[in-house]
Design a protein around this motif. Sequence first.
Motif, PDB file in Angstrom:
ATOM      1  N   GLY A 136       0.786  -1.215   0.000  1.00 55.02           N
ATOM      2  CA  GLY A 136       0.000   0.000   0.000  1.00 55.02           C
ATOM      3  C   GLY A 136       0.826   1.276   0.000  1.00 55.02           C
ATOM      4  N   TYR A 137       0.126   2.390  -0.088  1.00 49.73           N
ATOM      5  CA  TYR A 137       0.741   3.710  -0.245  1.00 49.73           C
ATOM      6  C   TYR A 137       1.634   4.079   0.935  1.00 49.73           C
ATOM      7  N   TYR A 138       1.127   3.969   2.168  1.00 51.05           N
ATOM      8  CA  TYR A 138       1.909   4.386   3.343  1.00 51.05           C
ATOM      9  C   TYR A 138       3.109   3.464   3.564  1.00 51.05           C
ATOM     10  N   SER A 139       2.929   2.189   3.274  1.00 52.62           N
ATOM     11  CA  SER A 139       4.044   1.240   3.375  1.00 52.62           C
ATOM     12  C   SER A 139       5.133   1.611   2.379  1.00 52.62           C
ATOM     13  N   TYR A 140       4.708   1.984   1.184  1.00 47.14           N
ATOM     14  CA  TYR A 140       5.637   2.385   0.122  1.00 47.14           C
ATOM     15  C   TYR A 140       6.444   3.612   0.533  1.00 47.14           C
ATOM     16  N   LYS A 141       5.761   4.631   1.023  1.00 49.42           N
ATOM     17  CA  LYS A 141       6.453   5.852   1.432  1.00 49.42           C
ATOM     18  C   LYS A 141       7.393   5.580   2.623  1.00 49.42           C
ATOM     19  N   THR A 142       6.940   4.701   3.513  1.00 46.45           N
ATOM     20  CA  THR A 142       7.768   4.357   4.668  1.00 46.45           C
ATOM     21  C   THR A 142       9.043   3.655   4.235  1.00 46.45           C
ATOM     22  N   ALA A 143       8.921   2.692   3.315  1.00 49.46           N
ATOM     23  CA  ALA A 143      10.087   1.957   2.819  1.00 49.46           C
ATOM     24  C   ALA A 143      11.078   2.892   2.142  1.00 49.46           C
ATOM     25  N   SER A 144      10.577   3.796   1.325  1.00 47.19           N
ATOM     26  CA  SER A 144      11.453   4.732   0.638  1.00 47.19           C
ATOM     27  C   SER A 144      12.132   5.678   1.618  1.00 47.19           C
ATOM     28  N   PHE A 145      11.372   6.141   2.625  1.00 44.70           N
ATOM     29  CA  PHE A 145      11.960   7.028   3.628  1.00 44.70           C
ATOM     30  C   PHE A 145      13.059   6.314   4.408  1.00 44.70           C
ATOM     31  N   ILE A 146      12.827   5.041   4.758  1.00 40.03           N
ATOM     32  CA  ILE A 146      13.843   4.266   5.481  1.00 40.03           C
ATOM     33  C   ILE A 146      15.113   4.179   4.653  1.00 40.03           C
ATOM     34  N   PHE A 147      14.961   3.939   3.348  1.00 41.72           N
ATOM     35  CA  PHE A 147      16.157   3.903   2.492  1.00 41.72           C
ATOM     36  C   PHE A 147      16.871   5.242   2.501  1.00 41.72           C
ATOM     37  N   LEU A 148      16.121   6.331   2.330  1.00 38.18           N
ATOM     38  CA  LEU A 148      16.746   7.657   2.288  1.00 38.18           C
ATOM     39  C   LEU A 148      17.516   7.931   3.575  1.00 38.18           C
ATOM     40  N   LEU A 149      16.921   7.582   4.695  1.00 38.95           N
ATOM     41  CA  LEU A 149      17.581   7.787   5.985  1.00 38.95           C
ATOM     42  C   LEU A 149      18.820   6.892   6.113  1.00 38.95           C
ATOM     43  N   SER A 150      18.654   5.610   5.795  1.00 35.71           N
ATOM     44  CA  SER A 150      19.739   4.640   5.959  1.00 35.71           C
ATOM     45  C   SER A 150      20.917   4.951   5.055  1.00 35.71           C
ATOM     46  N   ARG A 151      20.616   5.206   3.793  1.00 36.32           N
ATOM     47  CA  ARG A 151      21.699   5.448   2.835  1.00 36.32           C
ATOM     48  C   ARG A 151      22.371   6.785   3.103  1.00 36.32           C
ATOM     49  N   THR A 152      21.625   7.780   3.526  1.00 40.63           N
ATOM     50  CA  THR A 152      22.229   9.071   3.851  1.00 40.63           C
ATOM     51  C   THR A 152      23.228   8.914   4.997  1.00 40.63           C
ATOM     52  N   LYS A 201      -2.099   2.207   6.991  1.00 35.79           N
ATOM     53  CA  LYS A 201      -1.821   3.442   7.729  1.00 35.79           C
ATOM     54  C   LYS A 201      -1.025   3.201   9.016  1.00 35.79           C
ATOM     55  N   PHE A 202      -1.043   1.965   9.513  1.00 35.93           N
ATOM     56  CA  PHE A 202      -0.344   1.662  10.760  1.00 35.93           C
ATOM     57  C   PHE A 202       1.116   1.228  10.531  1.00 35.93           C
ATOM     58  N   VAL A 203       1.478   0.981   9.284  1.00 40.48           N
ATOM     59  CA  VAL A 203       2.825   0.479   8.964  1.00 40.48           C
ATOM     60  C   VAL A 203       3.932   1.432   9.421  1.00 40.48           C
ATOM     61  N   PRO A 204       3.827   2.756   9.214  1.00 33.79           N
ATOM     62  CA  PRO A 204       4.901   3.652   9.687  1.00 33.79           C
ATOM     63  C   PRO A 204       5.172   3.524  11.182  1.00 33.79           C
ATOM     64  N   TYR A 205       4.128   3.304  11.980  1.00 35.95           N
ATOM     65  CA  TYR A 205       4.318   3.171  13.424  1.00 35.95           C
ATOM     66  C   TYR A 205       5.085   1.895  13.761  1.00 35.95           C
ATOM     67  N   ILE A 206       4.764   0.809  13.068  1.00 34.03           N
ATOM     68  CA  ILE A 206       5.476  -0.462  13.277  1.00 34.03           C
ATOM     69  C   ILE A 206       6.952  -0.290  12.940  1.00 34.03           C
ATOM     70  N   CYS A 207       7.236   0.371  11.828  1.00 27.99           N
ATOM     71  CA  CYS A 207       8.625   0.549  11.386  1.00 27.99           C
ATOM     72  C   CYS A 207       9.405   1.512  12.273  1.00 27.99           C
ATOM     73  N   PHE A 208       8.708   2.374  12.988  1.00 24.82           N
ATOM     74  CA  PHE A 208       9.373   3.258  13.944  1.00 24.82           C
ATOM     75  C   PHE A 208       9.638   2.538  15.265  1.00 24.82           C
ATOM     76  N   LEU A 209       8.681   1.748  15.708  1.00 24.70           N
ATOM     77  CA  LEU A 209       8.805   1.071  17.005  1.00 24.70           C
ATOM     78  C   LEU A 209       9.770  -0.111  16.948  1.00 24.70           C
ATOM     79  N   SER A 210       9.910  -0.725  15.790  1.00 29.03           N
ATOM     80  CA  SER A 210      10.765  -1.907  15.667  1.00 29.03           C
ATOM     81  C   SER A 210      12.228  -1.623  16.010  1.00 29.03           C
ATOM     82  N   PRO A 211      12.880  -0.589  15.445  1.00 30.55           N
ATOM     83  CA  PRO A 211      14.270  -0.298  15.846  1.00 30.55           C
ATOM     84  C   PRO A 211      14.386   0.059  17.324  1.00 30.55           C
TER      85      PRO A 211
END
Length: 501
Positions: A117-133, A445-455
Amino acid sequence: MQPITILAFFISYFIVLFALSTYMSRKDGSSNASFFKANKQSPWYLVAFGMIGTALSGVTFISVPGEVGAEAGQQFKYFQFVIGNAIGFIIVATVLLPLYYRMNLTSIYGYIEQRLGYYSYKTASFIFLLSRTIGSAFRLYLVVIVLQHFVFDFFKIPFAFTVLLSLGLIFAYTYKGGLKTIIVTDTLQTFFLVGSVFFTIYFICNHLNLGLVDAFETVKNSSYSKIFFFENFMTNKFHFVKQILGGMFVTITMVGLDQDLMQKNLSCKNIKEAQKNMFTFTGIFVVINLFFLSVGALLYLYATKNGIEVPTELVNGKTITRTDYLFPEIAFNHFSLVPAVVFLLGLTAATFATTDSALTALTTSFCIDFLGMEKKEETKATIKTRHLVHLAFSFILFLVIILFKSINDQSVVTMIFVLASYTYGPLLGLFSFGLLVKNKDVKDKFVPYICFLSPLATFLISKNSTALFGNYVFDNELIIVNGLITFVGLLIISKRKINID
């Protein structure tokens, strides 16, 4: 080697890259299709060879040899991690690459959009941008502190200017041609990098009065050559199983789920050529890392023979050992001009090859995943926007490097993989869920929260692992825990698919 000589070499090297970039950018070289995908015409053998420089970076060139003789007793333990890397590369080539080609992706995070889905997609891309930066900034930081220590301090030039100069040079030869230019420039730079490794071994052997066969035996019989560590599974970070698993999953995430390395693979003509590239690259990668470790052992043997101490540095009032400085210290201050130039050539090539590729990937991901540029008609306005994004990421890298300079007190290679365990873990969970759980959809819509809480949960587990798991100490395999927590979190917020006939 005098600082003015090093500076002159550094500028001359950039001029060569800029000239090559200008040549490659003629005709359609500045188009978005050329920048993002190299028009999908990249020869697989150039991609395979050029990826060596991107994957190794200045970290491998300086930190890996330096850690061979570190106080913690690393020796050749890194090669266990490299074996895990090789397994990971094979998984990427056989599982992920076919998926990306089948979907005809430019940004690999398009898969997440279609599957979750859309929010999962944006979350994945943001994680890459943060990680690679963060990862790219740390890699460049390593080389910049070497240049600062051995060159710019001599001219009393501030560290911030050194960083700005380095990024400015990289921006200048990448902002037009993008991936099309990088495929060629990275091939040249990898040639310099690989050549410098072999020449360095030759020069050190010559100083130690060793032939190549004698050098092999000397390294083998030294106190630096232990590869496999099977002792104390619970408490030993270097244990074989931890290193293999860590290397495998770090590679799957930092290569297979990372836009940077995958962007080059996706520029090949078809899946068969992309897989040939990956298999060839894997073989070269394993061999060249073994040579880097050998360089480390020879450097410490040379230092011991000549009474050279590992350099130290005062950081936040604390004196720390800088194993990262050992290689440049010997090359610049104890070797003659030719070996010093060879070292500088390899270091510069490794650094530019990694940073230029990362900068292009960051620009590509943001332009496609957040600006939707691939779905828009190409105009002068969209090209100008891409240039501004490229410039913005250059400035962000600058800020991250300045921040890291103020807090770092560890070897850079250690810091990179520690941070990768936290930043890339959610990507592992997202892609694993998408590939393995076919009968469920997540509440997007809940995926960004999961990806924030996991680390965050992973960090707490790591800090309390000795109490929770009977003195168990995590190393790079921590990324598996992070990915698993994300995976379980996605299961919790998922629901069974409803098939509508």
